[in-house]
Design a protein around this motif. Structure first.
Motif, PDB file in Angstrom:
ATOM      1  N   ASP A 258      -0.454  -5.154   3.135  1.00  0.00           N
ATOM      2  CA  ASP A 258      -0.704  -3.740   3.669  1.00  0.00           C
ATOM      3  C   ASP A 258       0.053  -3.696   5.338  1.00  0.00           C
ATOM      4  O   ASP A 258      -0.400  -4.761   6.209  1.00  0.00           O
ATOM      5  CB  ASP A 258      -2.376  -3.876   4.057  1.00  0.00           C
TER       6      ASP A 258
ATOM      7  N   TRP B  35      -4.544  -5.229  -1.244  1.00  0.00           N
ATOM      8  CA  TRP B  35      -3.885  -5.428  -0.017  1.00  0.00           C
ATOM      9  C   TRP B  35      -4.776  -5.561   1.354  1.00  0.00           C
ATOM     10  O   TRP B  35      -4.368  -6.162   2.077  1.00  0.00           O
ATOM     11  CB  TRP B  35      -2.763  -4.344   0.113  1.00  0.00           C
ATOM     12  N   ASP B  36      -5.902  -5.239   1.086  1.00  0.00           N
ATOM     13  CA  ASP B  36      -6.871  -5.184   2.450  1.00  0.00           C
ATOM     14  C   ASP B  36      -7.535  -6.577   2.008  1.00  0.00           C
ATOM     15  O   ASP B  36      -7.924  -6.972   3.334  1.00  0.00           O
ATOM     16  CB  ASP B  36      -7.981  -4.109   1.929  1.00  0.00           C
TER      17      ASP B  36
ATOM     18  N   ASP C  91      -3.553  -2.378   8.499  1.00  0.00           N
ATOM     19  CA  ASP C  91      -4.849  -2.333   8.133  1.00  0.00           C
ATOM     20  C   ASP C  91      -5.558  -1.912   9.301  1.00  0.00           C
ATOM     21  O   ASP C  91      -5.574  -2.662  10.148  1.00  0.00           O
ATOM     22  CB  ASP C  91      -5.286  -3.662   7.684  1.00  0.00           C
TER      23      ASP C  91
ATOM     24  N   GLU D 219       0.787  -1.330  -0.080  1.00  0.00           N
ATOM     25  CA  GLU D 219       0.151  -0.027  -0.068  1.00  0.00           C
ATOM     26  C   GLU D 219       0.678   1.404   0.011  1.00  0.00           C
ATOM     27  O   GLU D 219       0.518   2.185  -0.792  1.00  0.00           O
ATOM     28  CB  GLU D 219      -1.105   0.041   1.246  1.00  0.00           C
TER      29      GLU D 219
HETATM   30 CA    CA Z   1      -6.101  -1.627   4.394  1.00  0.00          CA
END
Ligand code: CA
Ligand code: IPD
Ligand code: CA
Length: 263
Positions: free
Chosen positions: A86, A213-214, A89, A69
């Motif tokens: 990530d 990436w989430d 997050d 990210e």
């Molecule tokens: Ca995220």
């Protein structure tokens, strides 16, 4: 549970980033009361976590590609494999001193996620999975919940903030879902929402407009725990559109119909 060398490397990297974030998280709690607030500090914590992840993962696998990210995409010498990362997050939670955020690391091979780690450092919970090997929470096997009645089911979503385009559709989803369900949570960290579906804590999750990436790591956790995940728009790609539905096997069909508004 004996993981592959790649999984062990991912766990080592996620723990290292987690330790750095935990130190910064304690600092954030102090900064809450200052007038300047912890904003810039959190941005630095986030970048430092990605730097540590990249250092660790690239040292172990110098040929793999990268999608993070904070630092974006980089093609590797091996075009078939890339890390999708990530570093933090749940940034808004972190910023507000709420202990609900995670480090998310996935390994993609030929377009498919084959290994996943989601590390909730504040609670000491490490979720991991490898394709075909099941999903684990701190080395205990995870299974999705067995609930199959909508009126007993607990769901999670993300409500888009700011002026994000997915807000009206999400509000309509909620209006259709709430009357027949046991409730809805908005935790603020999509990787953990998916990990919680995998752990059977939540029965289903959906969200619109996420980033790869989430969700990359969380998707494999759900699938390896016996759950299902599909894009909201049939035939599209979850990683590309970032709009997805995930649930246990018993609820998936009815939940999907509601979210896709299929009557
Ligand atoms: Ca995220
Ligand atoms: C966010 C979280 C949140 C989701 C947002 C994401 P970030 O990630 O996953 O749950 O609703 O859309 O952007 O910014 O905290 O890494
Ligand atoms: Ca982030």
């Amino acid at each position: 549970m004996q993981g592959s060398a790649n999984l062990n490397l991912m766990i080592k990297a996620a723990r290292r980033a987690g330790r750095s974030l935990i130190k910064d998280f304690r600092e954030v709690e102090q900064l809450q009361v200052s007038t300047k607030g912890p904003g810039d500090f959190v941005t630095r914590a986030d970048r430092e976590a990605e730097r540590l992840l990249r250092e660790e993962l690239s040292a172990g696998r110098p040929n793999y590609g990268w999608l993070g990210e904070e630092t974006g995409a980089a093609e590797g010498k091996d075009p078939t494999r890339r890390w999708i990362v990530d570093p933090l997050d749940g940034t808004t939670n972190f910023l507000h001193g709420l202990p609900h955020w995670a480090v998310s690391v996935a390994l993609e091979y030929k377009g498919e996620i084959v290994a996943a780690v989601v590390f909730d450092a504040a609670k000491g919970e490490l979720f991991h999975a490898e394709k075909g090997q099941g999903a684990y929470l701190n080395d205990q096997r995870m299974r999705v919940s067995g609930r199959s009645r909508m009126n007993e089911a607990l769901f999670a979503t993300g409500v888009p903030f700011g002026a994000r385009p997915a807000l009206p559709a999400t509000l309509q989803d909620i209006a259709r879902l709430m009357p027949g369900s046991a409730g809805l949570r908005r935790w603020g960290a999509a990787s953990l929402d998916l990990a919680y579906v995998a752990a059977g804590r939540l029965d289903g999750f959906w969200e619109r407009g996420l980033q790869p990436w989430d969700i990359a790591a969380g998707l494999l956790l759900v699938q390896e725990a016996g759950g299902f995940a599909e894009p909201i728009r049939p035939g599209s790609s979850m990683l590309e559109t970032g709009s997805l539905i995930a649930a246990n096997a018993g609820l998936f069909e009815s939940f999907t119909k509601i979210i896709r508004n299929e009557g």
